[in-house]
Design a protein around this motif. Structure first.
Motif, PDB file in Angstrom:
ATOM      1  N   GLY A  34       0.786  -1.221   0.000  1.00  0.00           N
ATOM      2  CA  GLY A  34       0.000   0.000   0.000  1.00  0.00           C
ATOM      3  C   GLY A  34       0.823   1.277   0.000  1.00  0.00           C
ATOM      4  O   GLY A  34       0.278   2.366   0.099  1.00  0.00           O
ATOM      5  N   ARG A  35       2.113   1.165  -0.126  1.00  0.00           N
ATOM      6  CA  ARG A  35       2.993   2.340  -0.148  1.00  0.00           C
ATOM      7  C   ARG A  35       3.507   2.546  -1.566  1.00  0.00           C
ATOM      8  O   ARG A  35       4.583   2.092  -1.923  1.00  0.00           O
ATOM      9  N   LEU A  36       2.723   3.234  -2.348  1.00  0.00           N
ATOM     10  CA  LEU A  36       3.103   3.502  -3.728  1.00  0.00           C
ATOM     11  C   LEU A  36       3.808   4.848  -3.827  1.00  0.00           C
ATOM     12  O   LEU A  36       3.411   5.814  -3.187  1.00  0.00           O
ATOM     13  N   GLU A  37       4.857   4.890  -4.634  1.00  0.00           N
ATOM     14  CA  GLU A  37       5.580   6.133  -4.883  1.00  0.00           C
ATOM     15  C   GLU A  37       5.575   6.408  -6.375  1.00  0.00           C
ATOM     16  O   GLU A  37       5.776   5.510  -7.186  1.00  0.00           O
ATOM     17  N   PRO A  38       5.367   7.681  -6.746  1.00  0.00           N
ATOM     18  CA  PRO A  38       5.326   8.023  -8.163  1.00  0.00           C
ATOM     19  C   PRO A  38       6.714   8.157  -8.769  1.00  0.00           C
ATOM     20  O   PRO A  38       7.673   8.551  -8.105  1.00  0.00           O
ATOM     21  N   LYS A  39       6.797   7.807 -10.040  1.00  0.00           N
ATOM     22  CA  LYS A  39       7.976   8.038 -10.862  1.00  0.00           C
ATOM     23  C   LYS A  39       7.474   8.748 -12.107  1.00  0.00           C
ATOM     24  O   LYS A  39       6.507   8.301 -12.730  1.00  0.00           O
ATOM     25  N   VAL A  40       8.107   9.871 -12.453  1.00  0.00           N
ATOM     26  CA  VAL A  40       7.658  10.679 -13.584  1.00  0.00           C
ATOM     27  C   VAL A  40       8.706  10.631 -14.694  1.00  0.00           C
ATOM     28  O   VAL A  40       9.887  10.855 -14.448  1.00  0.00           O
ATOM     29  N   THR A  41       8.254  10.342 -15.896  1.00  0.00           N
ATOM     30  CA  THR A  41       9.077  10.412 -17.094  1.00  0.00           C
ATOM     31  C   THR A  41       8.450  11.451 -17.999  1.00  0.00           C
ATOM     32  O   THR A  41       7.248  11.408 -18.242  1.00  0.00           O
ATOM     33  N   VAL A  42       9.266  12.409 -18.463  1.00  0.00           N
ATOM     34  CA  VAL A  42       8.773  13.417 -19.397  1.00  0.00           C
ATOM     35  C   VAL A  42       9.658  13.420 -20.638  1.00  0.00           C
ATOM     36  O   VAL A  42      10.841  13.101 -20.566  1.00  0.00           O
ATOM     37  N   TRP A  43       9.049  13.772 -21.746  1.00  0.00           N
ATOM     38  CA  TRP A  43       9.776  13.953 -22.989  1.00  0.00           C
ATOM     39  C   TRP A  43       9.805  15.444 -23.258  1.00  0.00           C
ATOM     40  O   TRP A  43       8.751  16.085 -23.403  1.00  0.00           O
ATOM     41  N   ARG A  44      11.010  16.010 -23.267  1.00  0.00           N
ATOM     42  CA  ARG A  44      11.152  17.457 -23.423  1.00  0.00           C
ATOM     43  C   ARG A  44      10.859  17.869 -24.856  1.00  0.00           C
ATOM     44  O   ARG A  44      11.129  17.139 -25.802  1.00  0.00           O
ATOM     45  N   ASP A  45      10.295  19.050 -24.978  1.00  0.00           N
ATOM     46  CA  ASP A  45      10.013  19.596 -26.295  1.00  0.00           C
ATOM     47  C   ASP A  45      11.315  20.133 -26.879  1.00  0.00           C
ATOM     48  O   ASP A  45      12.238  20.497 -26.144  1.00  0.00           O
ATOM     49  N   ALA A  46      11.394  20.196 -28.188  1.00  0.00           N
ATOM     50  CA  ALA A  46      12.587  20.709 -28.861  1.00  0.00           C
ATOM     51  C   ALA A  46      12.851  22.143 -28.414  1.00  0.00           C
ATOM     52  O   ALA A  46      11.930  22.933 -28.231  1.00  0.00           O
ATOM     53  N   LEU A  53      14.828  22.179 -17.607  1.00  0.00           N
ATOM     54  CA  LEU A  53      13.505  21.573 -17.474  1.00  0.00           C
ATOM     55  C   LEU A  53      13.437  20.715 -16.219  1.00  0.00           C
ATOM     56  O   LEU A  53      12.474  20.786 -15.454  1.00  0.00           O
ATOM     57  N   ARG A  54      14.454  19.928 -15.985  1.00  0.00           N
ATOM     58  CA  ARG A  54      14.458  19.059 -14.803  1.00  0.00           C
ATOM     59  C   ARG A  54      14.381  19.888 -13.523  1.00  0.00           C
ATOM     60  O   ARG A  54      13.625  19.568 -12.605  1.00  0.00           O
ATOM     61  N   ASP A  55      15.150  20.976 -13.470  1.00  0.00           N
ATOM     62  CA  ASP A  55      15.109  21.852 -12.292  1.00  0.00           C
ATOM     63  C   ASP A  55      13.710  22.415 -12.066  1.00  0.00           C
ATOM     64  O   ASP A  55      13.219  22.460 -10.933  1.00  0.00           O
ATOM     65  N   ARG A  56      13.057  22.838 -13.134  1.00  0.00           N
ATOM     66  CA  ARG A  56      11.695  23.380 -13.018  1.00  0.00           C
ATOM     67  C   ARG A  56      10.718  22.312 -12.530  1.00  0.00           C
ATOM     68  O   ARG A  56       9.843  22.578 -11.712  1.00  0.00           O
ATOM     69  N   LEU A  57      10.865  21.100 -13.058  1.00  0.00           N
ATOM     70  CA  LEU A  57       9.972  20.015 -12.647  1.00  0.00           C
ATOM     71  C   LEU A  57      10.195  19.626 -11.194  1.00  0.00           C
ATOM     72  O   LEU A  57       9.241  19.352 -10.467  1.00  0.00           O
ATOM     73  N   VAL A  58      11.452  19.589 -10.769  1.00  0.00           N
ATOM     74  CA  VAL A  58      11.755  19.260  -9.371  1.00  0.00           C
ATOM     75  C   VAL A  58      11.079  20.267  -8.448  1.00  0.00           C
ATOM     76  O   VAL A  58      10.460  19.894  -7.443  1.00  0.00           O
ATOM     77  N   ARG A  59      11.152  21.559  -8.787  1.00  0.00           N
ATOM     78  CA  ARG A  59      10.498  22.585  -7.962  1.00  0.00           C
ATOM     79  C   ARG A  59       8.981  22.445  -8.014  1.00  0.00           C
ATOM     80  O   ARG A  59       8.297  22.533  -6.994  1.00  0.00           O
ATOM     81  N   HIS A  69      13.211  10.558  -8.802  1.00  0.00           N
ATOM     82  CA  HIS A  69      12.197   9.813  -9.549  1.00  0.00           C
ATOM     83  C   HIS A  69      11.635  10.620 -10.711  1.00  0.00           C
ATOM     84  O   HIS A  69      10.543  10.341 -11.193  1.00  0.00           O
ATOM     85  N   ILE A  70      12.395  11.637 -11.149  1.00  0.00           N
ATOM     86  CA  ILE A  70      11.995  12.445 -12.302  1.00  0.00           C
ATOM     87  C   ILE A  70      13.026  12.246 -13.403  1.00  0.00           C
ATOM     88  O   ILE A  70      14.215  12.518 -13.212  1.00  0.00           O
ATOM     89  N   LEU A  71      12.577  11.760 -14.540  1.00  0.00           N
ATOM     90  CA  LEU A  71      13.446  11.464 -15.666  1.00  0.00           C
ATOM     91  C   LEU A  71      13.027  12.308 -16.863  1.00  0.00           C
ATOM     92  O   LEU A  71      11.848  12.322 -17.233  1.00  0.00           O
ATOM     93  N   VAL A  72      13.989  13.012 -17.465  1.00  0.00           N
ATOM     94  CA  VAL A  72      13.731  13.839 -18.637  1.00  0.00           C
ATOM     95  C   VAL A  72      14.422  13.196 -19.832  1.00  0.00           C
ATOM     96  O   VAL A  72      15.625  12.946 -19.810  1.00  0.00           O
TER      97      VAL A  72
END
Length: 80
Positions: A34-46, A53-59, A69-72
């Motif tokens: 019952g302890r789920l943790e999110p992992k986010v994958t994003v595809w950056r725009d050109a 982008l990673r810094d902005r997403l972390v904030r 757990h944030i992958l760009v």
């Protein structure tokens, strides 16, 4: 961080997509007992720098997704 925060995470990622920072995103969940943790994958725009982008997403996702757990990734469908 909990599965109930999924709407907050998706909302913040949708705003980043609307601003043209990312072309797409994926939120996956891992864990047991019952302890789920999110992992986010994003595809950056050109034209968007990966580190910036990673810094902005972390904030933006602070308190919702661990920074590790944030992958760009580069968008394979859009050349730089």
């Amino acid at each position: 961080m909990a599965f109930r925060d999924r709407h907050k995470i998706a909302g913040r990622l949708a705003r980043a997509k609307g601003r043209g920072l990312i072309s797409d995103y994926l939120v996956s969940w891992r864990g047991r007992g019952g302890r789920l943790e999110p992992k986010v994958t994003v595809w950056r725009d050109a034209g968007v720098m990966s580190g910036e982008l990673r810094d902005r997403l972390v904030r933006s996702l602070a308190g919702l997704v661990r920074s590790g757990h944030i992958l760009v990734l580069d968008d394979p469908l859009r050349p730089d």
